[in-house]
Design an enzyme around this catalytic site. Structure first.
Site, mmCIF file in Angstrom:
data_model
loop_
_atom_site.group_PDB
_atom_site.id
_atom_site.type_symbol
_atom_site.label_atom_id
_atom_site.label_comp_id
_atom_site.label_asym_id
_atom_site.label_seq_id
_atom_site.Cartn_x
_atom_site.Cartn_y
_atom_site.Cartn_z
ATOM 1 N N GLU A 76 0.848 -1.194 0.000
ATOM 2 C CA GLU A 76 0.000 0.000 0.000
ATOM 3 C C GLU A 76 0.882 1.242 0.000
ATOM 4 O OE1 GLU A 76 -2.209 0.739 3.717
ATOM 5 O OE2 GLU A 76 -1.431 -1.175 4.419
ATOM 6 N N CYS A 108 -3.480 -3.353 4.485
ATOM 7 C CA CYS A 108 -2.578 -4.361 5.066
ATOM 8 C C CYS A 108 -3.023 -5.788 4.759
ATOM 9 C CB CYS A 108 -2.480 -4.176 6.570
ATOM 10 S SG CYS A 108 -2.022 -2.512 7.036
ATOM 11 N N HIS A 230 -2.021 -9.539 12.436
ATOM 12 C CA HIS A 230 -1.561 -8.296 11.820
ATOM 13 C C HIS A 230 -1.230 -7.357 12.982
ATOM 14 C CE1 HIS A 230 -1.159 -4.614 9.760
ATOM 15 N NE2 HIS A 230 -2.246 -4.092 10.298
HETATM 16 N N1 CAA Z 1 1.801 4.537 30.425
HETATM 17 C C1 CAA Z 1 1.201 3.426 29.935
HETATM 18 N N2 CAA Z 1 0.225 3.463 28.979
HETATM 19 C C2 CAA Z 1 -0.136 4.681 28.513
HETATM 20 C C3 CAA Z 1 0.445 5.864 28.987
HETATM 21 C C4 CAA Z 1 1.461 5.771 29.975
HETATM 22 N N3 CAA Z 1 2.074 6.838 30.465
HETATM 23 N N4 CAA Z 1 -0.127 6.893 28.325
HETATM 24 C C5 CAA Z 1 -1.045 6.376 27.485
HETATM 25 N N5 CAA Z 1 -1.057 5.032 27.604
HETATM 26 C C6 CAA Z 1 -1.884 4.075 26.880
HETATM 27 C C7 CAA Z 1 -3.338 4.472 26.755
HETATM 28 O O1 CAA Z 1 -4.075 4.193 27.923
HETATM 29 C C8 CAA Z 1 -3.762 3.632 25.567
HETATM 30 O O2 CAA Z 1 -3.966 2.312 26.006
HETATM 31 P P1 CAA Z 1 -5.363 1.583 25.660
HETATM 32 O O3 CAA Z 1 -5.476 1.563 24.159
HETATM 33 O O4 CAA Z 1 -5.190 0.217 26.241
HETATM 34 O O5 CAA Z 1 -6.430 2.403 26.283
HETATM 35 C C9 CAA Z 1 -2.492 3.600 24.695
HETATM 36 O O6 CAA Z 1 -1.407 4.021 25.543
HETATM 37 C C10 CAA Z 1 -2.558 4.539 23.502
HETATM 38 O O7 CAA Z 1 -2.900 5.788 23.991
HETATM 39 P P2 CAA Z 1 -3.955 6.698 23.196
HETATM 40 O O8 CAA Z 1 -5.220 5.967 22.964
HETATM 41 O O9 CAA Z 1 -4.011 8.037 23.875
HETATM 42 O O10 CAA Z 1 -3.164 6.799 21.846
HETATM 43 P P3 CAA Z 1 -3.045 7.840 20.719
HETATM 44 O O11 CAA Z 1 -4.183 8.780 20.629
HETATM 45 O O12 CAA Z 1 -1.698 8.432 20.873
HETATM 46 O O13 CAA Z 1 -3.096 6.919 19.401
HETATM 47 C C11 CAA Z 1 -3.106 5.050 17.963
HETATM 48 C C12 CAA Z 1 -2.774 5.551 19.363
HETATM 49 C C13 CAA Z 1 -4.587 5.178 17.700
HETATM 50 C C14 CAA Z 1 -2.710 3.594 17.859
HETATM 51 C C15 CAA Z 1 -2.301 5.861 16.929
HETATM 52 O O14 CAA Z 1 -0.949 5.575 17.094
HETATM 53 C C16 CAA Z 1 -2.698 5.616 15.497
HETATM 54 O O15 CAA Z 1 -3.614 6.243 14.979
HETATM 55 N N6 CAA Z 1 -1.970 4.711 14.770
HETATM 56 C C17 CAA Z 1 -2.240 4.406 13.368
HETATM 57 C C18 CAA Z 1 -3.521 3.618 13.172
HETATM 58 C C19 CAA Z 1 -3.406 2.175 13.579
HETATM 59 O O16 CAA Z 1 -2.323 1.615 13.694
HETATM 60 N N7 CAA Z 1 -4.562 1.540 13.779
HETATM 61 C C20 CAA Z 1 -4.601 0.121 14.129
HETATM 62 C C21 CAA Z 1 -5.821 -0.583 13.577
HETATM 63 S S1 CAA Z 1 -5.900 -0.325 11.807
HETATM 64 C C22 CAA Z 1 -4.805 -1.471 11.173
HETATM 65 O O17 CAA Z 1 -4.431 -2.400 11.828
HETATM 66 C C23 CAA Z 1 -4.293 -1.259 9.794
HETATM 67 C C24 CAA Z 1 -2.936 -0.636 9.883
HETATM 68 O O18 CAA Z 1 -1.916 -1.330 9.903
HETATM 69 C C25 CAA Z 1 -2.838 0.803 9.946
#
Ligand code: CAA
Length: 367
Positions: A76, A108, A230
């Site tokens: 992709e 993916c 994945h």
């Molecule tokens: N200590 C421990 N954990 C902490 C922490 C700390 N100090 N601060 C935050 N966390 C935890 C949060 O509680 C959260 O855990 P949970 O999900 O268990 O609740 C985790 O860290 C992530 O925190 P946020 O939800 O605040 O994360 P974020 O807003 O920064 O975004 C994300 C995380 C959504 C994965 C982002 O990185 C993203 O958009 N990534 C790209 C999209 C993606 O990978 N999606 C996956 C499904 S789609 C797919 O699989 C296809 C693909 O390959 C893209």
């Protein structure tokens, strides 16, 4: 029996430590190390792309090429809208000219689409083999939540009769639906993503794929010894697994070792997780049943199984894989930003950092 006869991965020569990125972005390192589950992230230099990564993976497993009748490249992050990257690789890998070569896309999920197309090709053409390469560069805008889930890498697989590593079962569970959780329209180099929605749809897809799988397959979920997912980031796989392994008895840690230090490799990520299992589990995997969950945003998911073949360990590339990862050069956040966002290559010469603009199409395959 049809399945994976040989498999190898490649990633770039550079990485950053997620601790450095966390400090630079003003977030707790535990958010990346524990919350996301990532320790390091491979960084692609501007003179590499899906073609060079795919080449580095495939050259490890191509002993002979004359019986390869089909070559599918899944990606992709392609380099062209018309000419498939498979045609560059057809030349570089010296594949026969009577081999059908093309590129395939469904986020993916593309690697799995290619794998099953290859399976069907081999079933229809006794004696022939197929080459599948899943190769990707995961890109998100700087200083966004997605930034910590980048990475790059490729997995190459030979699909054949009487495979030496994994025999694949054709009964699978699938689920497809139209969503805008993650996509990259032509006007942007970086993905547009609704992270929370994408994570929800990943889990929804897994559940629906399992329902479809159990209605079609003789293999029960309880019969499965190990699971590979994945892995856009480690925590996504562990969350998904908690929906299957509610008793917490079938640990997936060994499947996540490589993904946790390479990052997201999109189409290759599920198969990188499989290589991580093969390389890092101490138990003999012969005859064990492996469950695989593939998810591609947009979205298409598939759950399938395979059985490990006796003697699989003879094809292990573990020492090479460990050396590849150990020999990567650590970058500072500044160097990473220059490489990814300003497309400047950094070459270390005699401990001196030399910065030069590079030609992204100067494919140099010096060993
Ligand atoms: N200590 C421990 N954990 C902490 C922490 C700390 N100090 N601060 C935050 N966390 C935890 C949060 O509680 C959260 O855990 P949970 O999900 O268990 O609740 C985790 O860290 C992530 O925190 P946020 O939800 O605040 O994360 P974020 O807003 O920064 O975004 C994300 C995380 C959504 C994965 C982002 O990185 C993203 O958009 N990534 C790209 C999209 C993606 O990978 N999606 C996956 C499904 S789609 C797919 O699989 C296809 C693909 O390959 C893209």
């Amino acid at each position: 029996m049809i399945g994976i006869d040989n498999i190898a991965f490649a990633t770039s020569d550079y990485f950053i430590d997620m601790k450095d990125l966390a400090e630079s972005r003003g977030v707790s390192v535990d958010k990346y190390y524990i919350g996301i589950g990532q320790k390091q992230m491979s960084v692609i230099p501007p003179n590499e792309d899906i073609v060079t990564l795919g080449y580095s993976a495939a050259r490890q497993i191509l002993d002979k090429t004359d019986d390869i009748g089909l070559f599918i490249l899944a990606t992709e992050s392609s380099v062209d809208q018309s000419k498939s990257a498979a045609t560059f690789l057809l030349n570089f890998l010296k594949l026969p000219s009577n081999c059908v070569a093309y590129e395939i896309k469904q986020a993916c999920y593309g690697g799995t689409a290619a794998l099953f197309s290859a399976f069907d090709y081999v079933a229809m053409n006794p004696g022939k083999r197929a080459l599948v390469i899943a190769s990707d560069v995961a890109r998100y805008p700087i200083n966004t939540p997605g930034e910590a889930t980048q990475g790059c890498g490729a997995v190459a697989m030979i699909i054949s009769e009487n495979p030496r590593i994994l025999s694949i079962n054709r009964a699978t569970g699938v689920y497809s639906s139209d969503s805008l959780d993650f996509y990259r329209p032509n006007f942007t180099e970086e993905a547009i993503v609704d992270g929370a929605l994408s994570a929800r749809l990943y889990i929804k897809s897994l559940k629906n794929c399992l329902t479809d799988f159990t209605s079609k397959s003789n293999i029960k979920i309880e019969d499965i010894d190990y699971f590979c997912y994945h892995t856009p980031f480690v925590k996504m796989a562990t969350k998904a697994h908690s929906h299957i392994d509610t008793a917490g008895q079938r640990n997936i840690d060994k499947t996540l070792i490589y993904n946790s230090i390479i990052g997201n490799t999109y189409t290759a990520s599920l198969y990188l997780s499989f290589i991580s299992l093969l390389d890092n589990i101490e138990t003999d995997l012969s005859q064990k049943i492996i469950g695989f969950f593939s998810y591609g945003s947009g979205n298409v998911g598939q759950f399938f199984t395979g059985q490990i073949v006796d003697g699989y360990a003879n094809l292990s590339k573990k020492p090479y894989n460990i050396a590849t990862l150990k020999n990567r050069q650590k970058l500072s956040v500044k160097e990473y930003e220059m490489m990814i966002y300003e497309k400047i290559s950094l070459y270390t010469q005699k401990n001196k950092l030399v910065v030069r603009k590079s030609n992204p199409r100067s494919y140099d395959f010096a060993n």
